[in-house]
Write an enzyme that holds these catalytic residues in place. Structure first.
Site, PDB file in Angstrom:
ATOM      1  N   LYS A  36       8.962 -30.048   3.250  1.00  0.00           N
ATOM      2  CA  LYS A  36       8.917 -29.711   1.767  1.00  0.00           C
ATOM      3  C   LYS A  36       9.834 -30.695   0.724  1.00  0.00           C
ATOM      4  CE  LYS A  36      12.682 -26.485   2.274  1.00  0.00           C
ATOM      5  NZ  LYS A  36      13.039 -25.130   2.916  1.00  0.00           N
ATOM      6  N   ARG A 131      18.894 -14.618   2.213  1.00  0.00           N
ATOM      7  CA  ARG A 131      17.779 -15.018   1.722  1.00  0.00           C
ATOM      8  C   ARG A 131      16.680 -14.327   2.355  1.00  0.00           C
ATOM      9  NH1 ARG A 131      15.554 -21.265   1.552  1.00  0.00           N
ATOM     10  NH2 ARG A 131      14.463 -20.348   3.434  1.00  0.00           N
TER      11      ARG A 131
HETATM   12  C1  LIG Z   1      13.883 -25.382   4.115  1.00  0.00           C
HETATM   13  C2  LIG Z   1      13.533 -24.741   5.159  1.00  0.00           C
HETATM   14  C3  LIG Z   1      13.854 -25.163   6.509  1.00  0.00           C
HETATM   15  C4  LIG Z   1      14.282 -26.538   6.821  1.00  0.00           C
HETATM   16  O1  LIG Z   1      15.785 -26.613   6.204  1.00  0.00           O
HETATM   17  P1  LIG Z   1      16.593 -27.961   6.515  1.00  0.00           P
HETATM   18  O2  LIG Z   1      17.649 -27.835   6.228  1.00  0.00           O
HETATM   19  O3  LIG Z   1      15.717 -29.089   5.751  1.00  0.00           O
HETATM   20  O4  LIG Z   1      16.343 -28.525   8.007  1.00  0.00           O
HETATM   21  C5  LIG Z   1      13.581 -24.575   7.605  1.00  0.00           C
HETATM   22  N1  LIG Z   1      13.204 -23.007   7.566  1.00  0.00           N
HETATM   23  C6  LIG Z   1      13.064 -22.428   6.566  1.00  0.00           C
HETATM   24  C7  LIG Z   1      12.394 -21.144   6.233  1.00  0.00           C
HETATM   25  C8  LIG Z   1      13.241 -23.430   5.199  1.00  0.00           C
HETATM   26  O5  LIG Z   1      12.753 -22.531   3.857  1.00  0.00           O
END
Ligand SMILES: *Cc1c(COP(=O)(O)O)cnc(C)c1O
Length: 355
Positions: A36, A131
């Site tokens: 993302k 979250r």
């Molecule tokens: C963005 C996200 C990740 C990845 O997080 P990083 O800190 O970039 O490794 C993993 N799980 C979820 C649910 C996320 O939203």
């Protein structure tokens, strides 16, 4: 070359992915590469695929669709709970989704069943970051209903920490997830394929834990992209932190005061700015703005200070550096800068090396 641009060294990203796959694999943990931060760039995903990544996660179904349509042969996980209005696209393009709401799972089940499909899902558990997540006390009735639904298959549990609340994924938190998973497996006579312990912030837990418990999966974005441990933003040894270089061009260079003069009211973004008087300084304006980047999350690779940014202008103190109009300045990017740079249509994406 055009400016502003983001130069992306695919070999460095591939290297980071290879190292992290080996590291986490040493204790039986598989990783999903989270794309993302780079808008699901198929070029980047392809480089990661060549380095051994077999699973991609993205929060946007549009990114997953893009990677799929680019022909990438891998598993795709939607890592944000589906919106009710995108359920059909989720079934079409995602192999797995992370879920927390029974009403949305029912929708997924209904639409999947209608198409003769079974949609694998992972339930996310709230462990304190506040979250997404099902409260542990609510998870049992949820599992009871989900395993009775035609059209979905419960393949695992997961949790996400260190995102909203900054809560550290400690040994205790990971044990709590393992215990919840173990109890549910026993109670319902099921086996979870995936117990997904978290994201890039799980690095310190992973290297220090004597036993990963039932955790066998992590979703890793920033550590692959920027090479850092996201609890401290320190470099993970052996990884590249400079796979991305942001480049912008100087469009004005003048010696001016350090403090605005005149009657001070609100700036372009509704704030009343305060500036210290440091005398005159050489100020450079770069053709790059908030529409392209988070100016507070970039670091010039020269000894300049970022003074601020408006929509389309980035202002630097470049005193004593001998810059000229038309020169390019290179920057390291932090995650929020990367996110916006990759999203901005005005920043050219330049892929270096590899295929
Ligand atoms: C963005 C996200 C990740 C990845 O997080 P990083 O800190 O970039 O490794 C993993 N799980 C979820 C649910 C996320 O939203």
């Amino acid at each position: 070359m055009p400016a502003p641009r983001i130069e992306i060294e695919l070999d460095k990203l591939a290297h980071n992915a290879r190292k992290l796959t080996a590291l986490y694999g040493s204790k039986g943990i598989c990783i999903t590469a989270v794309t993302k931060g780079v808008c699901g760039s198929p070029r980047i995903a392809n480089a990661l695929l060549n380095s051994g990544i077999r699973s991609f996660g993205d929060s946007r179904i549009a990114n997953i669709q893009k990677m799929r349509e680019a022909g990438l042969d891998a598993q795709f996980i939607l890592i944000r709970s589906p919106m009710p209005n995108e359920v059909e696209r989720v079934i079409e393009f995602a192999d797995v989704s992370l879920n927390t709401e029974i009403s949305i799972i029912r929708l997924l089940a209904r639409h999947a069943a209608k198409r003769g499909k079974i949609q694998p899902i992972i339930l996310m558990i709230e462990l304190g970051d506040l979250r997404e997540g099902i409260l542990p006390s609510d998870v049992e009735p949820m599992v009871a209903e989900v395993i009775g639904l035609r059209g979905v298959k419960l393949i695992g549990l997961g949790t996400n920490l260190a995102c909203f609340g900054g809560v550290r994924p400690t040994e205790a938190k990971m044990q709590e997830l393992s215990v919840i998973a173990g109890n549910l497996q026993q109670q319902f006579g099921i086996t979870f394929e995936i117990v997904s312990g978290g994201n890039s912030a799980n690095y310190q837990w992973f290297v220090s834990t004597p036993d990963v418990g039932l955790v066998n999966h992590l979703r890793i974005g920033e550590a692959i992209l920027l090479g850092c441990d996201t609890l401290t933003r320190e470099r993970i040894s052996g990884l590249y932190t400079d796979a991305f270089t942001l480049v912008a061009e100087v469009i004005e260079l003048k010696t001016k005061p350090s403090r605005p003069y005149g009657e001070i009211a609100q700036d372009a973004f509704g704030r009343v700015p305060v500036f210290e008087d440091k005398g005159n300084m050489e100020r450079a304006i770069l053709a790059l703005g908030r529409q392209d980047v988070d100016g507070s999350a970039i670091k010039p690779r020269i000894k300049a200070d970022v003074l601020g940014a408006s929509s389309d202008h980035l202002i630097l103190n470049v005193s004593g550096l001998g810059l000229q109009v038309g020169d390019e300045v290179q920057f390291d990017v932090g995650y929020s800068a990367l996110l916006r740079v990759m999203t901005s249509a005005y920043v050219e994406k330049v892929y270096l090396s590899q295929t």
